[in-house]
Design a protein around this motif. Structure first.
Motif, PDB file in Angstrom:
ATOM      1  N   HIS A   1      26.944  -1.786  41.764  1.00 28.32           N
ATOM      2  CA  HIS A   1      26.081  -0.823  41.085  1.00 28.32           C
ATOM      3  C   HIS A   1      24.643  -1.348  41.011  1.00 28.32           C
ATOM      4  O   HIS A   1      23.685  -0.594  41.225  1.00 28.32           O
ATOM      5  CB  HIS A   1      26.621  -0.552  39.679  1.00 28.32           C
ATOM      6  N   TYR A   2      24.499  -2.640  40.721  1.00 30.06           N
ATOM      7  CA  TYR A   2      23.165  -3.237  40.659  1.00 30.06           C
ATOM      8  C   TYR A   2      22.483  -3.187  42.026  1.00 30.06           C
ATOM      9  O   TYR A   2      21.285  -2.888  42.137  1.00 30.06           O
ATOM     10  CB  TYR A   2      23.271  -4.679  40.170  1.00 30.06           C
ATOM     11  N   SER A   3      23.244  -3.483  43.082  1.00 32.71           N
ATOM     12  CA  SER A   3      22.666  -3.515  44.426  1.00 32.71           C
ATOM     13  C   SER A   3      22.172  -2.145  44.860  1.00 32.71           C
ATOM     14  O   SER A   3      21.192  -2.037  45.613  1.00 32.71           O
ATOM     15  CB  SER A   3      23.704  -4.036  45.431  1.00 32.71           C
TER      16      SER A   3
ATOM     17  N   ASP B   1      21.717   2.097  33.424  1.00 35.25           N
ATOM     18  CA  ASP B   1      21.855   0.869  32.636  1.00 35.25           C
ATOM     19  C   ASP B   1      23.115   0.898  31.783  1.00 35.25           C
ATOM     20  O   ASP B   1      23.808  -0.120  31.645  1.00 35.25           O
ATOM     21  CB  ASP B   1      20.620   0.678  31.751  1.00 35.25           C
ATOM     22  N   GLN B   2      23.425   2.066  31.220  1.00 38.68           N
ATOM     23  CA  GLN B   2      24.631   2.172  30.404  1.00 38.68           C
ATOM     24  C   GLN B   2      25.892   2.000  31.253  1.00 38.68           C
ATOM     25  O   GLN B   2      26.858   1.364  30.822  1.00 38.68           O
ATOM     26  CB  GLN B   2      24.656   3.523  29.681  1.00 38.68           C
ATOM     27  N   THR B   3      25.849   2.538  32.467  1.00 38.54           N
ATOM     28  CA  THR B   3      26.992   2.372  33.374  1.00 38.54           C
ATOM     29  C   THR B   3      27.180   0.906  33.742  1.00 38.54           C
ATOM     30  O   THR B   3      28.297   0.379  33.726  1.00 38.54           O
ATOM     31  CB  THR B   3      26.781   3.211  34.644  1.00 38.54           C
ATOM     32  N   LEU B   4      26.066   0.246  34.070  1.00 39.34           N
ATOM     33  CA  LEU B   4      26.136  -1.169  34.430  1.00 39.34           C
ATOM     34  C   LEU B   4      26.633  -2.014  33.258  1.00 39.34           C
ATOM     35  O   LEU B   4      27.491  -2.895  33.425  1.00 39.34           O
ATOM     36  CB  LEU B   4      24.755  -1.655  34.892  1.00 39.34           C
ATOM     37  N   LEU B   5      26.132  -1.752  32.060  1.00 37.35           N
ATOM     38  CA  LEU B   5      26.552  -2.515  30.893  1.00 37.35           C
ATOM     39  C   LEU B   5      28.028  -2.277  30.589  1.00 37.35           C
ATOM     40  O   LEU B   5      28.755  -3.201  30.207  1.00 37.35           O
ATOM     41  CB  LEU B   5      25.694  -2.134  29.686  1.00 37.35           C
TER      42      LEU B   5
END
Length: 764
Positions: free
Chosen positions: A102-104, A84-88
């Motif tokens: 990254h989400y996929s 989650d931190q990477t995505l944010l």
């Protein structure tokens, strides 16, 4: 692209007030203050606020969510937190493509903050691919009953972006679902959908506006609804819907409501009022709209003058439109005086022709729709007591290319090709660059030549556009395609399609292929129509309702109703289109052309079960099928149903029943003439007289010569046998009386000439 239309934001059990994300709030209504539009950089983090208020608000950019973290027990907490931190982090750096990847690849759902921001940034990109990705997130969350993870900002951005991209049904359903879920969308989000619907589906636009404003009125605290309450732009959008519908009463109600909601009418509001006057056929009121703008001191806009010119062109009053343009070219600001003089000339013309019935009727209509209309009296009080001196415009306005082009369109519709070309040449020599012809101007000239059948001249204009580097657009090429198809030159249309894609680099759209499919129908080439339909889908172009119904028409006219039925079934399965009455009618027409009445009646029954009621076109096709099949008994059943629909028009709809009654019917000449023809041939003279009476009630002149010829050829020796028994003569008495009445109406020799003129049995 499949667009889910069913409640993309419908509440789920996991979004109830007892969930962990909203446990500190007693109300089931969730409100979020929207992000500044359209910036995608604003975050969507959710945090708790004063618990005295029963709603949720947005936090600032770097606040961490307090009570919205939902732990997924199927994955280690540390790994999920790192993902989650990477995505944010990727989202904050606006690396939307990497964030999507990254989400996929992530096996779990991200936090609400990440999901909301990802949807918002994908929506902000507004590309077909990004919108498809955003909708896929909505679909996944709906399937997993996790839609409560998204906030109002992301959903509102997706709705407005979808509306701009043309996915209006999806955008509308998104806004409605937000309302059902307790969200208040930002005014810029929902008004964008209302604006798009105002032209595509005006009734739906008004309904959506009413739904949002009803929700907004529930709140007494103005700070809560500050970003969701309607503004002037929102009112202009819904007023445009009212104008498109010609709904004057609703327009007045909303117009009067604007000051109460803190919204003041602007120039665009009165531009829409000009459109309303045009829809209401009130040409004499146009000048008072212009005077109202000047008197109220509203900031003037060139679009107002363009709307005026367009209105007069729509009324086919090219003379007045020319006067406006000429006055602007001469630098005059007394346009109000010019328009008043034009009104006076029209009134004098009516008075000169008052002896003619048609002109007298037009004069009455003008009075009814203008001065005596209570709606316009309230909208334009200056039309009741106009000022003695017409006001002057605040400054001089020179005509631009848009105004010139609008006047050229009037010339084009009137078939004045020479004037169209002359206007183009005049624009080329203007000193003001704003008056020089643009691609719209040249496209109008192309349309004029195509309408006149001068395809070579139209191609010369296209070549001229290329030479002077005024790029032709897809509309220009579509007009040329239509011209070739109308002249049955399909080969040249195919060649132009290739040139359009290869030389000009313009990809054909669904309109291009619809034109080609319709062109194949003109040369009776159903196979070619199907080939173009398949080619369109192979290129990833989604068919529209027109695509399906045009292909159905190709098969129906080539006597292949089963293939038309297959196309119809595929249309039913396509979630991107909505089957309408035109498609049903085309299916009925396919069977009726072969005289397959029973199959057509089954289709009509399916129509009714699906909420569609037959109209004049439906009944006309069925009547032609009955005539072809020579089943006069079916004509009597059809006439009975038509009579019932006509009686509803006279008596009005009864509101006692719960089910929606069918709309009243106004039969046309083709339908009634076909039924009368069938009845006369079958010797149903009583029914024929009923149909003739209906024709006369609707102002349709019956073709007596045709019916007289049919009677003489088929029934002149009827009832002349001298050997019939008395019992048989008694049974035929009613039919004989009807035949005598019909002969009387036709003017043929009959028993009424030597007896009393009544429909009672005569005693000899």
């Amino acid at each position: 692209m499949n667009i889910p239309l069913s409640s993309p934001c419908s509440p789920s059990p996991s979004s109830s007030p007892t969930s962990s994300s909203t446990s500190s709030f007693p109300s089931t209504l969730h409100w979020l203050s929207p992000l500044p539009l359209p910036s995608p950089s604003t975050t969507t983090a959710i945090t708790s606020v004063n618990p005295a208020r029963s709603f949720r608000v947005q936090a600032t950019a770097h606040q961490q969510p307090q009570s919205t973290t939902i732990t997924d027990l199927s994955f280690p907490t540390n790994k999920k937190t790192n993902d989650d931190q990477t995505l944010l982090s990727l989202l904050r750096q606006r690396k939307t493509e990497q964030a999507w990847t990254h989400y996929s690849q992530s096996p779990h759902l991200p936090t609400p903050t990440c999901l909301s921001r990802l949807v918002a940034q994908l929506s902000y990109q507004s590309t077909p691919q990004s919108l498809t990705r955003a909708r896929s997130i909505i679909t996944r969350l709906r399937n997993e009953r996790q839609l409560h993870r998204l906030d109002a900002n992301s959903l509102g951005l997706l709705a407005s972006a979808s509306a701009r991209a043309g996915h209006t049904l999806y955008a509308s359903s998104l806004i409605k679902s937000m309302l059902r879920s307790g969200y208040l969308p930002h005014v810029k989000a929902w008004s964008a959908v209302v604006s798009r619907l105002s032209t595509e589906s005006p009734s739906e636009s008004i309904n959506l506006f009413d739904s949002v404003t009803r929700r907004v009125r529930r709140f007494a605290d103005p700070s809560i609804i500050a970003d969701s309450k309607p503004d002037t732009a929102a009112y202009n959008a819904v007023l445009n819907a009212c104008a498109n519908l010609g709904d004057k009463s609703k327009f007045l109600k909303l117009f009067d409501e604007m000051p109460e909601r803190g919204c003041q009418p602007d120039a665009l509001t009165y531009n829409v009022m000009i459109k309303l006057c045009a829809r209401a056929d009130s040409k004499d009121l146009l000048v008072f709209v212009l005077e109202r703008i000047v008197e109220k001191g509203i900031q003037f806009c060139m679009t107002t003058l363009h709307s005026l010119v367009a209105a007069y062109v729509g009324f086919n009053d090219l003379e007045t439109a020319e006067k406006i343009v000429q006055a602007m070219r001469e630098g005059r600001n007394d346009l109000c005086k010019i328009l008043r003089s034009a009104n006076l000339e029209d009134l004098n013309q009516f008075e000169e022709d008052e002896d003619e019935d048609v002109e007298e009727e037009n004069k009455k209509d003008l009075s009814q729709n203008g001065r005596n209309d209570i709606v316009f009296e309230k909208l334009l009080p200056n039309s009741i007591e106009p000022s003695s001196e017409p006001p002057l415009l605040p400054k001089v306005y020179a005509p631009n290319s848009r105004i010139y082009t609008t006047l050229m369109k009037g010339y084009m519709k009137a078939g004045r090709v020479t004037d169209t070309v002359r206007m183009l040449e005049a624009m080329r020599h203007q000193d003001d660059k704003a008056s020089h012809p643009d691609h719209v101007t040249y496209t109008t000239v192309v349309s004029a030549f195509v309408k006149a059948g001068l395809m070579d001249k139209a191609r010369e204009v296209l070549a001229e556009m290329t030479r002077i580097r005024v790029p032709a657009n897809r509309i220009t090429y579509n007009i040329l395609l239509k011209g070739y198809c109308q002249q049955l030159q399909i080969d040249k249309a195919k060649e132009l399609l290739r040139e359009m894609a290869d030389a000009a680099g313009i990809k054909p759209d669904v309109v291009s292929y619809n034109i080609l499919i319709d062109g194949c129908i003109l040369i009776d080439d159903s196979a070619g129509a199907l080939a173009f339909f398949n080619e369109m889908r192979e290129r990833g172009i989604a068919p529209t309702k027109i695509s399906y119904t045009t292909l159905m028409k190709a098969f129906a006219l080539s006597d292949q109703p089963k293939l038309a039925n297959k196309v119809f079934d595929e249309m039913l399965r396509d979630p991107r289109v909505k089957v309408d009455l035109v498609a049903w009618n085309m299916l009925v027409e396919g069977y009726c052309r072969l005289g397959l009445v029973e199959e057509a009646k089954k289709i009509i029954q399916r129509m009714k079960e699906n909420g569609f009621y037959p109209n004049v076109a439906t009944y006309g096709s069925l009547a032609n099928g009955i005539s072809l099949a020579r089943k006069p008994g079916e004509a009597l059943l059809l006439w009975k149903e038509i009579q019932e629909r006509c009686e509803m028009k006279k008596e009005g709809e009864n509101s006692d029943t719960d089910s929606r009654p069918p709309p009243p019917l106004k039969p046309d000449e083709g339908l009634l003439d076909t039924l009368a023809d069938i009845c006369v041939r079958a010797a149903f003279f009583k029914k024929a007289l009923e149909i003739v009476a209906c024709m006369e009630e609707n102002g349709i002149p019956p073709n007596k010569t045709k019916y007289k010829k049919i009677y003489v050829e088929m029934h002149s020796r009827m009832f002349t046998s001298k050997h019939a028994s008395q019992a048989r003569q008694d049974r035929r008495m009613e039919r004989k009386r009807a035949a005598e009445a019909f002969k009387f109406w036709l003017g043929l020799p009959n028993s009424y000439y030597w007896s009393e003129w009544h429909f009672e049995p005569t005693e000899r």
